[in-house]
Write an enzyme that holds these catalytic residues in place. Structure first.
Site, mmCIF file in Angstrom:
data_model
loop_
_atom_site.group_PDB
_atom_site.id
_atom_site.type_symbol
_atom_site.label_atom_id
_atom_site.label_comp_id
_atom_site.label_asym_id
_atom_site.label_seq_id
_atom_site.Cartn_x
_atom_site.Cartn_y
_atom_site.Cartn_z
ATOM 1 N N ARG A 36 10.811 6.935 -2.986
ATOM 2 C CA ARG A 36 12.171 6.988 -3.523
ATOM 3 C C ARG A 36 12.288 6.443 -4.950
ATOM 4 O O ARG A 36 13.307 6.595 -5.602
ATOM 5 C CB ARG A 36 13.125 6.228 -2.584
ATOM 6 N N GLU A 70 13.732 0.002 14.640
ATOM 7 C CA GLU A 70 13.849 0.690 13.350
ATOM 8 C C GLU A 70 15.077 1.591 13.349
ATOM 9 O O GLU A 70 15.412 2.182 14.384
ATOM 10 C CB GLU A 70 12.591 1.518 13.087
ATOM 11 N N ASP A 83 8.085 -4.982 -1.534
ATOM 12 C CA ASP A 83 9.279 -4.576 -2.277
ATOM 13 C C ASP A 83 10.414 -5.581 -2.134
ATOM 14 O O ASP A 83 11.576 -5.248 -2.307
ATOM 15 C CB ASP A 83 9.722 -3.163 -1.869
ATOM 16 N N ALA A 96 0.816 -1.224 0.000
ATOM 17 C CA ALA A 96 0.000 0.000 0.000
ATOM 18 C C ALA A 96 0.843 1.264 0.000
ATOM 19 O O ALA A 96 0.332 2.353 -0.258
ATOM 20 C CB ALA A 96 -0.935 -0.010 1.210
ATOM 21 N N GLY A 127 1.411 2.676 8.620
ATOM 22 C CA GLY A 127 2.420 1.717 9.051
ATOM 23 C C GLY A 127 2.154 0.274 8.684
ATOM 24 O O GLY A 127 1.021 -0.124 8.419
ATOM 25 N N ASN A 137 -5.378 -6.539 -46.044
ATOM 26 C CA ASN A 137 -6.388 -7.136 -45.154
ATOM 27 C C ASN A 137 -7.330 -6.114 -44.538
ATOM 28 O O ASN A 137 -8.313 -6.477 -43.925
ATOM 29 C CB ASN A 137 -5.711 -7.944 -44.043
ATOM 30 N N ASN A 159 14.049 0.059 -2.909
ATOM 31 C CA ASN A 159 13.506 1.389 -2.625
ATOM 32 C C ASN A 159 13.711 2.378 -3.746
ATOM 33 O O ASN A 159 12.943 3.322 -3.888
ATOM 34 C CB ASN A 159 14.117 1.929 -1.327
HETATM 35 C C1 UD1 Z 1 10.436 -2.182 6.851
HETATM 36 C C2 UD1 Z 1 10.637 -2.651 8.293
HETATM 37 C C3 UD1 Z 1 12.132 -2.736 8.572
HETATM 38 C C4 UD1 Z 1 12.793 -3.688 7.572
HETATM 39 C C5 UD1 Z 1 12.476 -3.252 6.142
HETATM 40 C C6 UD1 Z 1 12.930 -4.317 5.174
HETATM 41 C C7 UD1 Z 1 8.743 -1.770 9.527
HETATM 42 C C8 UD1 Z 1 8.278 -0.775 10.511
HETATM 43 N N1 UD1 Z 1 10.020 -1.732 9.193
HETATM 44 O O1 UD1 Z 1 10.981 -0.873 6.752
HETATM 45 O O2 UD1 Z 1 12.339 -3.216 9.902
HETATM 46 O O3 UD1 Z 1 14.198 -3.690 7.802
HETATM 47 O O4 UD1 Z 1 11.063 -3.094 5.958
HETATM 48 O O5 UD1 Z 1 12.807 -3.876 3.840
HETATM 49 O O6 UD1 Z 1 7.973 -2.585 9.083
HETATM 50 N N2 UD1 Z 1 3.373 -0.577 3.566
HETATM 51 C C9 UD1 Z 1 2.006 -0.664 3.595
HETATM 52 N N3 UD1 Z 1 1.299 0.176 4.401
HETATM 53 C C10 UD1 Z 1 1.899 1.098 5.177
HETATM 54 C C11 UD1 Z 1 3.308 1.177 5.159
HETATM 55 C C12 UD1 Z 1 4.020 0.325 4.346
HETATM 56 O O7 UD1 Z 1 1.418 -1.492 2.895
HETATM 57 O O8 UD1 Z 1 1.200 1.832 5.881
HETATM 58 C C13 UD1 Z 1 4.137 -1.500 2.703
HETATM 59 C C14 UD1 Z 1 4.974 -0.792 1.657
HETATM 60 O O9 UD1 Z 1 4.254 -0.652 0.446
HETATM 61 C C15 UD1 Z 1 6.168 -1.713 1.501
HETATM 62 C C16 UD1 Z 1 6.259 -2.431 2.836
HETATM 63 O O10 UD1 Z 1 5.034 -2.210 3.507
HETATM 64 O O11 UD1 Z 1 5.977 -2.674 0.485
HETATM 65 C C17 UD1 Z 1 7.404 -1.925 3.671
HETATM 66 O O12 UD1 Z 1 7.247 -0.558 3.886
HETATM 67 P P1 UD1 Z 1 8.484 0.427 3.863
HETATM 68 O O13 UD1 Z 1 7.989 1.793 4.137
HETATM 69 O O14 UD1 Z 1 9.298 0.209 2.659
HETATM 70 O O15 UD1 Z 1 9.262 -0.101 5.160
HETATM 71 P P2 UD1 Z 1 10.775 0.107 5.471
HETATM 72 O O16 UD1 Z 1 10.994 1.486 5.947
HETATM 73 O O17 UD1 Z 1 11.594 -0.357 4.347
HETATM 74 CA CA CA Z 2 11.346 -0.899 2.169
#
Ligand code: UD1
Ligand code: CA
Length: 456
Positions: free
Chosen positions: A14, A150, A100, A9, A76, A381, A223
């Protein structure tokens, strides 16, 4: 019951893109589809993709390969999971995967489920020289997994930790939905972190484990576009190594791009600068020369294919294609044909043992065996409104520069003389000839050339 929740979501800021991050492609497939397909390989019963930002692009593409839940507010990864209400009341095990992380392989997903046998929550971790902005795995003195912090919330000592959270988790499903309600957003980002579940599970005396992945690249989270390239490279090398160990010669694997769903037999030689994508299936003994793009193509055996673009089409055996040929939309090319240079076929069945060696367009045609299509043949054609069919039966000889105005049929053993525009059907064994009669004017050539000289 084994389920999976894909978190997709987020905005993916980035990537600097109008396209939502999980739809960006690694090789020939969007990241989210890699995850879905790899989950399907281990027969997960239910997949729920959490969508929000740019959701239409995901649902329009994946369609019913996944179920969906909409996260209205991006607050989150922890909150994201709670939207998968389809799973709320189920027994069993559930994987949660960041959208991702496209490279996680089926056997790693399988391993995560197996690790749940003596735990209620399993986190996939990796050890990295540069732990970047990943969440850190905090362990106590005896090595027990205590919590995830985090990067933004780390103190100086925690920031030094090299074991990180990959964003792949396995849960006992009922515990997941029970404890997710206890998440709070008292952190730097004011978000509900899925990672806080480690502490919550432990507080309820449930076993929580962090399992280290052997190859940390497999758990790469993407990312930006540089990481997207790095992920594509990792997968390209893995796929190409597999084929080279299974009887396929790749002249230069770094410049050969083969999608994960492609199947290739033995004794094929593939030249560089070639893209083989989608559900393409290749038999054995083929030479695929430089500059080929094959998408959902079915290629038989012992063909020689050079600078060809073949999409959604089928090639038999011992066919010589190209150089420079475009076959698209359901072409069926039977055994022993020769086609190209500069030939385009659309929705056309051809052959076998027929020739179409130069500069030709055939659209919506059925062409028989032992046919010769002269240089510059065109099936006309399209009348501006409708598309019409051309039929050319066995043993027909079409001379050069012939227009076949469809709908039209040229019956077996007929000949069409060069330069003819065919508007009526041609009968069995007939010759069609329709051109303006030639007239030769004595002396006119010399007179003409003299005039040209005077001009200069
Ligand atoms: C997250 C982890 C981190 C881990 C990293 C690995 C958390 C708080 N942190 O951080 O510990 O090392 O992934 O890549 O989880 N998403 C939603 N809804 C939201 C927020 C995010 O669906 O409200 C999805 C994003 O689309 C993404 C995934 O969750 O696919 C991860 O979100 P992202 O913001 O990339 O987390 P990181 O900061 O990378
Ligand atoms: Ca990520």
């Amino acid at each position: 019951m084994r389920s999976a929740i894909i978190l997709a979501a987020g905005k993916g800021t980035r990537m600097k893109s109008s396209l939502v991050k999980p739809m960006h492609k690694v090789l020939d497939k969007p990241m989210v589809e890699h995850i879905v397909d790899n989950l399907k390989q281990i027969n997960v019963d239910k997949i729920v993709t959490i969508i929000g930002y740019g959701s239409e692009a995901i649902t329009a593409y994946l369609k019913d390969k996944s179920e969906y839940a909409i996260q209205e507010e991006l607050n989150g990864t922890g909150k994201a999971v709670s939207y998968a209400t389809q799973l709320e009341d189920l027994d069993g095990q559930t994987l949660v995967i960041n959208g991702d992380c496209p490279l996680i392989q089926p056997k790693t997903f399988q391993m995560m489920f197996e690790q749940l046998q003596d735990a209620k929550m399993v986190v996939l971790s990796a050890v990295l020289d540069d732990p970047k902005a990943y969440g850190r795995i905090v362990r106590d003195q005896s090595g027990n997994f205590v919590k995830i912090v985090e990067a933004k919330d780390c103190d100086d000592q925690q920031r030094m930790i090299k074991e990180i959270n990959t964003g792949i988790y396995a849960f006992d499903n009922r515990s997941l939905f029970e404890y997710i309600k206890e998440l709070r957003n008292d952190n730097t980002q004011r978000e509900y972190y899925i990672t806080d579940l480690v502490k919550i599970f432990s507080e309820h005396d449930h076993q929580v484990k962090a399992v280290v992945i052997k190859d940390p690249d497999e758990a790469m989270g993407i990312n930006d576009r540089l990481e997207l390239y790095q992920a594509s490279k990792w997968l390209q090398r893995k796929i190409n190594q597999y084929w080279m160990r299974n009887g396929v010669t790749l002249i230069e694997p770094e410049m050969t791009f083969i999608g994960p769903d492609v199947r290739i037999g033995e004794d094929n030689i593939i030249y560089p600068n070639t893209f083989i994508e989608g559900k393409t299936v290749i038999g054995s003994g083929n030479t695929i020369r430089t500059g080929c793009y094959l998408l959902n193509a079915e290629i038989g055996n012992d063909n020689d294919i050079d600078n060809a673009r073949i999409t959604d089409s089928k090639i038999g055996d011992k066919v010589k294609l190209g150089p420079w040929i475009h076959l698209r939309m359901n072409c069926i090319i039977h055994d022993g044909n020769r086609l190209g240079n500069f030939v385009e076929f659309k929705n056309t069945e051809f052959g076998g043992y027929s020739n179409c060696a130069h500069l030709t367009y055939c659209g919506d045609a059925t062409i028989g065996k032992h046919v010769n299509m002269g240089c510059g043949t065109v099936t006309v054609n399209y009348d501006g409104v409708n598309k019409w069919h051309t039929t050319i039966e066995d043993d027909v000889f079409i001379g050069c520069n012939v227009n076949l105005i469809a709908p039209v049929t040229v019956k077996a053993k007929a000949v069409v003389a060069a330069g003819t525009t065919v508007t009526n059907d041609v009968g069995v064994g007939e010759m069609a000839i329709g051109r303006v009669r030639q007239e030769n004017k004595p002396g006119y050539g010399i007179k003409y050339m003299d005039k040209e000289k005077i001009k200069k």
